[in-house]
Design an enzyme around this catalytic site. Sequence first.
Site, PDB file in Angstrom:
ATOM      1  N   GLN A   1      47.973  78.936  48.594  1.00 39.09           N
ATOM      2  CA  GLN A   1      47.676  78.136  47.412  1.00 39.09           C
ATOM      3  C   GLN A   1      46.309  78.503  46.862  1.00 39.09           C
ATOM      4  O   GLN A   1      45.382  78.804  47.604  1.00 39.09           O
ATOM      5  CB  GLN A   1      47.714  76.640  47.764  1.00 39.09           C
ATOM      6  CG  GLN A   1      47.580  75.743  46.558  1.00 39.09           C
ATOM      7  CD  GLN A   1      47.813  74.281  46.906  1.00 39.09           C
ATOM      8  OE1 GLN A   1      48.363  73.979  47.960  1.00 39.09           O
ATOM      9  NE2 GLN A   1      47.417  73.384  46.034  1.00 39.09           N
TER      10      GLN A   1
ATOM     11  N   SER B   1      48.083  79.679  55.114  1.00 45.03           N
ATOM     12  CA  SER B   1      48.449  78.277  54.906  1.00 45.03           C
ATOM     13  C   SER B   1      49.882  78.177  54.377  1.00 45.03           C
ATOM     14  O   SER B   1      50.825  78.438  55.111  1.00 45.03           O
ATOM     15  CB  SER B   1      47.438  77.615  53.966  1.00 45.03           C
ATOM     16  OG  SER B   1      47.616  76.217  53.927  1.00 45.03           O
ATOM     17  N   LEU B   2      50.061  77.823  53.118  1.00 47.50           N
ATOM     18  CA  LEU B   2      51.386  77.801  52.501  1.00 47.50           C
ATOM     19  C   LEU B   2      52.157  79.082  52.786  1.00 47.50           C
ATOM     20  O   LEU B   2      53.370  79.077  53.028  1.00 47.50           O
ATOM     21  CB  LEU B   2      51.240  77.616  50.990  1.00 47.50           C
ATOM     22  CG  LEU B   2      52.401  78.068  50.112  1.00 47.50           C
ATOM     23  CD1 LEU B   2      53.591  77.156  50.287  1.00 47.50           C
ATOM     24  CD2 LEU B   2      51.965  78.153  48.662  1.00 47.50           C
TER      25      LEU B   2
ATOM     26  N   ARG C   1      56.146  69.477  51.174  1.00 47.19           N
ATOM     27  CA  ARG C   1      54.766  69.634  51.645  1.00 47.19           C
ATOM     28  C   ARG C   1      53.785  69.449  50.499  1.00 47.19           C
ATOM     29  O   ARG C   1      52.781  68.740  50.616  1.00 47.19           O
ATOM     30  CB  ARG C   1      54.604  71.019  52.273  1.00 47.19           C
ATOM     31  CG  ARG C   1      53.213  71.348  52.826  1.00 47.19           C
ATOM     32  CD  ARG C   1      53.245  72.764  53.386  1.00 47.19           C
ATOM     33  NE  ARG C   1      52.030  73.155  54.089  1.00 47.19           N
ATOM     34  CZ  ARG C   1      51.009  73.797  53.543  1.00 47.19           C
ATOM     35  NH1 ARG C   1      51.044  74.089  52.249  1.00 47.19           N
ATOM     36  NH2 ARG C   1      49.959  74.140  54.267  1.00 47.19           N
TER      37      ARG C   1
ATOM     38  N   HIS D   1      43.570  70.864  55.206  1.00 46.81           N
ATOM     39  CA  HIS D   1      43.283  71.264  56.592  1.00 46.81           C
ATOM     40  C   HIS D   1      42.173  70.411  57.202  1.00 46.81           C
ATOM     41  O   HIS D   1      41.244  70.919  57.835  1.00 46.81           O
ATOM     42  CB  HIS D   1      42.949  72.754  56.664  1.00 46.81           C
ATOM     43  CG  HIS D   1      44.066  73.626  56.182  1.00 46.81           C
ATOM     44  ND1 HIS D   1      45.244  73.775  56.876  1.00 46.81           N
ATOM     45  CD2 HIS D   1      44.209  74.352  55.040  1.00 46.81           C
ATOM     46  CE1 HIS D   1      46.050  74.561  56.197  1.00 46.81           C
ATOM     47  NE2 HIS D   1      45.455  74.916  55.086  1.00 46.81           N
TER      48      HIS D   1
ATOM     49  N   GLN E   1      49.360  72.517  61.281  1.00 49.48           N
ATOM     50  CA  GLN E   1      48.636  73.334  60.300  1.00 49.48           C
ATOM     51  C   GLN E   1      48.059  72.488  59.162  1.00 49.48           C
ATOM     52  O   GLN E   1      47.005  72.797  58.609  1.00 49.48           O
ATOM     53  CB  GLN E   1      49.576  74.409  59.740  1.00 49.48           C
ATOM     54  CG  GLN E   1      48.928  75.421  58.843  1.00 49.48           C
ATOM     55  CD  GLN E   1      49.817  75.756  57.660  1.00 49.48           C
ATOM     56  OE1 GLN E   1      50.003  74.964  56.761  1.00 49.48           O
ATOM     57  NE2 GLN E   1      50.393  76.961  57.696  1.00 49.48           N
TER      58      GLN E   1
END
Length: 311
Positions: free
Chosen positions: A9, A95-96, A120, A199, A249
């Site tokens: 992202q 991440s994503l 999400r 996060h 995560q």
Amino acid sequence: MLGLLFSGQGAQYVGMGRALQDASQAARGLFARADEVLGYSLSSICWEGPESELVRTEHCQPGIYVVSLAAWAALCERCPSLDAPGVVAAAAGLSLGEYSALAAAGGFTFEDGLRLVHTRGRLMQEACSASDGAMASVLGMEVEALSPLCSEHGVGIANLNCPGQVVVSGERSRVDRLVEALKAQGIRVIPLQVAGAYHSPLMAPAAEQLGDALERTPMQAELRFPVFANVNAQAHSGPEEIRDLLKAQVVGSVRWEESMRAMLALGVTTFVELGPGKVLTGLMRRIDRGVKVVRVEDMGTLEDAAAQLTG
């Protein structure tokens, strides 16, 4: 040996993926399936915006997921040998992007992964709205020196991206005080324009609800190639671990540099960044300037990557 890297992202921009769908039947099919699954035209938001809609977490996360997998599909369409067993040594996503990597490896279907990232994104947006969080990128300071200061100010480490680049995350007032303290020491700090404290523990409500969605999602016991998890920089070992680590995560640190070094240790000599932007290419240059990196996000980069990977 080939390693795949999937965008995270923040890499989104209006127009992303349009050139891929214009030139690739495989990419075009993924965009059509995404619109059907979601029940609205995600493709139009990716290609035409407006930017105010694209940057909404519930749109940009599935948008980047689809564009990234469309880039891989278009590359495999041009270079079918890349999709043969054993060609890809490993993959990772920022991440994503970990969801994109797992979908490419066959951990779950394209459709199920799309539903997960849409959920999400929505849950993370809700968590952002319910809190006042912030993030900042700390440059030129190693994590060993930064960690005690983070603990002192009640701020967490969100991303360990590459040597000299660490992202911190937490409650806005605490992050602001940490930034002031670092600047007083002459450390360069860049506040990030984000919706909240990704996060970090402020995302805990999103993590809990995402865990329920992950439990309902069918997953395969064996992947086509190893996928490295953000939170422990190790290859996923099975469905239950995938669910646990994807949930963790959301509130945990992204150990990107460690993941990249683990892939290098496997023998990866060429990386392909798939999806919008070139953030991961830049990070790899900071981790190991000697490794080859190509990327795919539009027709120009697709043609260049195909030529370099098959030449």
